[in-house]
Motif scaffolding. Structure first.
Motif, PDB file in Angstrom:
ATOM      1  N   ALA A   4     -10.383  -6.482 -11.471  1.00 31.09           N
ATOM      2  CA  ALA A   4     -11.554  -7.190 -10.954  1.00 31.09           C
ATOM      3  C   ALA A   4     -11.164  -8.548 -10.383  1.00 31.09           C
ATOM      4  O   ALA A   4     -10.676  -9.407 -11.112  1.00 31.09           O
ATOM      5  CB  ALA A   4     -12.586  -7.363 -12.059  1.00 31.09           C
ATOM      6  N   GLU A   5     -11.389  -8.707  -9.090  1.00 31.44           N
ATOM      7  CA  GLU A   5     -11.230 -10.016  -8.465  1.00 31.44           C
ATOM      8  C   GLU A   5     -12.553 -10.762  -8.509  1.00 31.44           C
ATOM      9  O   GLU A   5     -12.578 -11.976  -8.607  1.00 31.44           O
ATOM     10  CB  GLU A   5     -10.739  -9.860  -7.034  1.00 31.44           C
ATOM     11  CG  GLU A   5      -9.342  -9.290  -6.963  1.00 31.44           C
ATOM     12  CD  GLU A   5      -8.855  -9.109  -5.550  1.00 31.44           C
ATOM     13  OE1 GLU A   5      -9.480  -9.636  -4.614  1.00 31.44           O
ATOM     14  OE2 GLU A   5      -7.832  -8.431  -5.391  1.00 31.44           O
ATOM     15  N   ALA A   6     -13.627 -10.000  -8.423  1.00 30.18           N
ATOM     16  CA  ALA A   6     -14.988 -10.520  -8.564  1.00 30.18           C
ATOM     17  C   ALA A   6     -15.853  -9.365  -9.045  1.00 30.18           C
ATOM     18  O   ALA A   6     -15.733  -8.244  -8.551  1.00 30.18           O
ATOM     19  CB  ALA A   6     -15.509 -11.064  -7.248  1.00 30.18           C
ATOM     20  N   GLU A  10     -24.360  -7.132 -13.348  1.00 34.62           N
ATOM     21  CA  GLU A  10     -24.961  -5.798 -13.172  1.00 34.62           C
ATOM     22  C   GLU A  10     -23.895  -4.712 -13.178  1.00 34.62           C
ATOM     23  O   GLU A  10     -24.093  -3.640 -13.772  1.00 34.62           O
ATOM     24  CB  GLU A  10     -25.801  -5.740 -11.898  1.00 34.62           C
ATOM     25  CG  GLU A  10     -27.168  -6.356 -12.047  1.00 34.62           C
ATOM     26  CD  GLU A  10     -27.928  -5.843 -13.271  1.00 34.62           C
ATOM     27  OE1 GLU A  10     -28.023  -4.618 -13.475  1.00 34.62           O
ATOM     28  OE2 GLU A  10     -28.420  -6.687 -14.050  1.00 34.62           O
ATOM     29  N   GLU A  11     -22.759  -4.957 -12.525  1.00 37.39           N
ATOM     30  CA  GLU A  11     -21.664  -3.979 -12.550  1.00 37.39           C
ATOM     31  C   GLU A  11     -21.167  -3.785 -13.981  1.00 37.39           C
ATOM     32  O   GLU A  11     -20.891  -2.658 -14.405  1.00 37.39           O
ATOM     33  CB  GLU A  11     -20.516  -4.442 -11.658  1.00 37.39           C
ATOM     34  CG  GLU A  11     -20.803  -4.347 -10.175  1.00 37.39           C
ATOM     35  CD  GLU A  11     -19.663  -4.910  -9.348  1.00 37.39           C
ATOM     36  OE1 GLU A  11     -18.887  -4.103  -8.807  1.00 37.39           O
ATOM     37  OE2 GLU A  11     -19.558  -6.156  -9.277  1.00 37.39           O
ATOM     38  N   VAL A  36      -8.679  -6.913 -15.973  1.00 43.13           N
ATOM     39  CA  VAL A  36      -8.877  -5.477 -15.792  1.00 43.13           C
ATOM     40  C   VAL A  36     -10.004  -5.051 -16.723  1.00 43.13           C
ATOM     41  O   VAL A  36     -10.037  -5.432 -17.895  1.00 43.13           O
ATOM     42  CB  VAL A  36      -7.594  -4.676 -16.106  1.00 43.13           C
ATOM     43  CG1 VAL A  36      -7.850  -3.179 -16.022  1.00 43.13           C
ATOM     44  CG2 VAL A  36      -6.485  -5.069 -15.155  1.00 43.13           C
ATOM     45  N   VAL A  37     -10.946  -4.277 -16.192  1.00 44.69           N
ATOM     46  CA  VAL A  37     -12.106  -3.832 -16.961  1.00 44.69           C
ATOM     47  C   VAL A  37     -12.296  -2.332 -16.817  1.00 44.69           C
ATOM     48  O   VAL A  37     -11.699  -1.699 -15.949  1.00 44.69           O
ATOM     49  CB  VAL A  37     -13.403  -4.547 -16.492  1.00 44.69           C
ATOM     50  CG1 VAL A  37     -13.335  -6.031 -16.769  1.00 44.69           C
ATOM     51  CG2 VAL A  37     -13.674  -4.289 -15.020  1.00 44.69           C
ATOM     52  N   ASP A 108     -14.610 -16.448 -16.475  1.00 46.57           N
ATOM     53  CA  ASP A 108     -15.647 -17.191 -15.735  1.00 46.57           C
ATOM     54  C   ASP A 108     -15.374 -17.217 -14.230  1.00 46.57           C
ATOM     55  O   ASP A 108     -16.302 -17.234 -13.429  1.00 46.57           O
ATOM     56  CB  ASP A 108     -15.761 -18.622 -16.261  1.00 46.57           C
ATOM     57  CG  ASP A 108     -16.385 -18.703 -17.651  1.00 46.57           C
ATOM     58  OD1 ASP A 108     -16.972 -17.686 -18.108  1.00 46.57           O
ATOM     59  OD2 ASP A 108     -16.272 -19.768 -18.275  1.00 46.57           O
ATOM     60  N   GLY A 109     -14.098 -17.212 -13.860  1.00 50.76           N
ATOM     61  CA  GLY A 109     -13.755 -17.223 -12.443  1.00 50.76           C
ATOM     62  C   GLY A 109     -13.951 -15.880 -11.749  1.00 50.76           C
ATOM     63  O   GLY A 109     -14.061 -15.824 -10.522  1.00 50.76           O
ATOM     64  N   VAL A 110     -14.006 -14.808 -12.543  1.00 50.06           N
ATOM     65  CA  VAL A 110     -14.138 -13.456 -11.983  1.00 50.06           C
ATOM     66  C   VAL A 110     -15.568 -12.938 -12.072  1.00 50.06           C
ATOM     67  O   VAL A 110     -16.054 -12.284 -11.148  1.00 50.06           O
ATOM     68  CB  VAL A 110     -13.169 -12.488 -12.703  1.00 50.06           C
ATOM     69  CG1 VAL A 110     -13.403 -11.051 -12.265  1.00 50.06           C
ATOM     70  CG2 VAL A 110     -11.725 -12.898 -12.463  1.00 50.06           C
TER      71      VAL A 110
END
Length: 113
Positions: A4-6, A10-11, A36-37, A108-110
């Motif tokens: 995840a970069e952003a 909701e995702e 990574v999620v 927090d940044g992602v």
């Protein structure tokens, strides 16, 4: 699984519904600033990052609780991959408070509300 970069809350909520209903497992590379999620187990995300060149000592497992976004309960430091006596981390948590701050800063940044 997703590098995840952003990512939006909701995702994360959708991922939580398909996996554990309230949480999303994640692994953070504190050196590279990667998150990574969305895998069944932290070890799967850990392996993904190791194959990309991350170093084991930089990888920490966490759980994200989308419904708690914006509170201290959003990030939970709890994973079997965190047990590292050689790094003075003898629990499933992240014992070093400065490291917890680094992990939260990356999350927090992602993650966007």
């Amino acid at each position: 699984m997703k590098l995840a970069e952003a990512i939006t809350i909701e995702e994360l909520r959708l991922m939580a519904q398909s996996m554990y209903d309230e949480l999303v497992k994640a692994v953070v590379d504190v050196e590279e600033g990667l998150l990574v999620v969305d895998a069944p187990m932290h070890v799967d995300e850990e392996q993904f990052l190791l194959e990309r060149g991350s170093l084991q000592e930089n990888l920490w497992g966490i759980n994200l609780y989308p419904d708690d976004y914006g509170t201290d309960d959003f990030v939970e430091f709890d994973s079997m991959i965190n047990i590292r006596p050689a790094q003075n981390n003898r629990s499933r948590g992240v014992d070093d408070e400065a490291l917890q701050v680094r992990i939260r800063d990356i999350v927090d940044g992602v993650v966007n509300g």
